[in-house]
Design an enzyme around this catalytic site. Structure first.
Site, PDB file in Angstrom:
ATOM      1  N   ASP A 105      10.166  26.695  43.347  1.00 19.70           N
ATOM      2  CA  ASP A 105      11.560  26.523  43.723  1.00 19.70           C
ATOM      3  C   ASP A 105      11.737  27.228  45.064  1.00 19.70           C
ATOM      4  O   ASP A 105      11.718  28.463  45.135  1.00 19.70           O
ATOM      5  CB  ASP A 105      12.477  27.138  42.667  1.00 19.70           C
ATOM      6  CG  ASP A 105      13.957  26.997  42.997  1.00 19.70           C
ATOM      7  OD1 ASP A 105      14.279  26.586  44.133  1.00 19.70           O
ATOM      8  OD2 ASP A 105      14.793  27.305  42.122  1.00 19.70           O
ATOM      9  N   TYR A 196      27.183  18.639  52.995  1.00 17.22           N
ATOM     10  CA  TYR A 196      25.875  18.263  53.540  1.00 17.22           C
ATOM     11  C   TYR A 196      25.782  18.619  55.028  1.00 17.22           C
ATOM     12  O   TYR A 196      24.822  19.264  55.464  1.00 17.22           O
ATOM     13  CB  TYR A 196      25.633  16.777  53.319  1.00 17.22           C
ATOM     14  CG  TYR A 196      24.297  16.289  53.819  1.00 17.22           C
ATOM     15  CD1 TYR A 196      23.115  16.722  53.221  1.00 17.22           C
ATOM     16  CD2 TYR A 196      24.212  15.398  54.887  1.00 17.22           C
ATOM     17  CE1 TYR A 196      21.874  16.279  53.681  1.00 17.22           C
ATOM     18  CE2 TYR A 196      22.986  14.942  55.335  1.00 17.22           C
ATOM     19  CZ  TYR A 196      21.819  15.379  54.745  1.00 17.22           C
ATOM     20  OH  TYR A 196      20.601  14.935  55.195  1.00 17.22           O
TER      21      TYR A 196
END
Length: 311
Positions: A105, A196
């Site tokens: 991760d 985003y």
């Protein structure tokens, strides 16, 4: 999960470019036996970049969170090796695996440290980091929560910082490359891309900061700003948008009429840009004009974006 580079008992060196074309980078000879780490490498553009690297003779570690997808991706890279990818180098380098998958991760610093350590222990060097892990969402700016901003910030930006910092000692040693995959949204915002765009803008700033401080020490940094990448779920991936989002904004490119970019084609362009040690790769290139206009005349830039997105 790993696959082994097939032995070449002829010990033939890679073919060099002829003198008439010596000014052009020769991709196979450049990447043979170089070691790369590609985050987000189990699917999409990351996997396409890993595949192109293997085709060119590099050794690649791909990182992702899903173990099964990593194993499937490594199998697909092994398939490339059995279909004509180059095998070259000394007996020692031919003993190294050509591709490995490492579950990690990249938003977790300790897992990034382990990822880079495993990569360098496997290949005994590192020449290229491709920061490709990321996620895109859609949402109305007033409806997107701070938690959603934080989630994208950590994956799209801070993960690149984690990986770059962990890789820098090794990349400075080889005078290697950092490829930060941004987006057109790293240069100009667009309606309903609030979280985003906010997570991609700092990628451009971080890439420039790396160039300004470390290029004199031999590090090459490439910022890649592509439009929408062609993918199988392009028409349905934004159905769960946050807030009142028009249907056009749920499409790839947030409604801008851009042809989906072939990830294999883009991968070749990225590797070539690395060989030429370019600072930025913007696709489509004509988007640079919008970036320049938006910097000089923000209101005009906003008007163009609204016209292009139909908002």
């Amino acid at each position: 999960m790993l696959c082994q580079q097939p032995r070449d008992y002829n010990d033939k060196p890679p073919r060099l470019p002829n003198t008439e074309q010596s000014h052009k980078p020769h991709r196979m000879s450049y990447w043979i036996n170089k070691a790369a780490l590609v985050t987000g490498g189990s699917a999409g553009l990351g996997l396409a970049i890993a595949r192109e690297l293997v085709r060119c003779g590099a050794r690649v570690a791909i990182a992702g969170r899903d173990q099964q997808r990593l194993e499937d991706a490594v199998k697909s890279l092994c398939f490339e090796l059995t279909n004509g990818s180059p095998a070259a180098g000394s007996d020692k380098t031919r003993e190294l695996p050509a591709a490995v998958g490492i579950a990690a991760d990249v938003t977790r610093q300790e897992q990034v440290a382990s990822l880079v350590e495993q990569t360098v222990l496997t290949f005994d060097r590192l020449d290229l980091l491709v920061n490709c892990a990321g996620k895109s969402t859609r949402g109305a700016v007033a409806a997107v929560t701070p938690e959603e901003y934080r989630e994208l910030w950590e994956l799209n930006f801070l993960a690149q910082v984690h990986c770059a910092r962990a890789c820098l000692p090794h990349l400075l040693k080889t005078k290697g490359h950092v490829v930060n995959v941004g987006s057109l949204a790293a240069k100009t915002a667009s309606p309903f891309l609030s979280a985003y765009s906010a997570s991609k803008f700092p990628v451009a700033a971080f890439s420039q900061q790396l160039r300004l401080e470390l290029s004199q020490q031999g590090l090459h940094v490439l910022l890649v700003c592509p439009g929408p990448i062609r993918r199988d779920d392009a028409g349905i991936r934004y159905e769960q948008a946050t807030g009142d989002v028009p249907q056009s904004a749920r499409l790839p490119g947030a409604g801008v009429k851009l042809k989906g970019i072939d990830p294999d084609w883009l991968s070749r362009r990225i590797l070539l840009a690395c060989e030429r040690r370019r600072a930025e790769l913007v696709v489509p290139a004509k988007a640079r004009l919008l970036f320049a206009i938006a910097q000089l005349w923000p209101s005009l830039g906003d008007w163009i974006v609204r016209r292009m997105t139909g908002t």
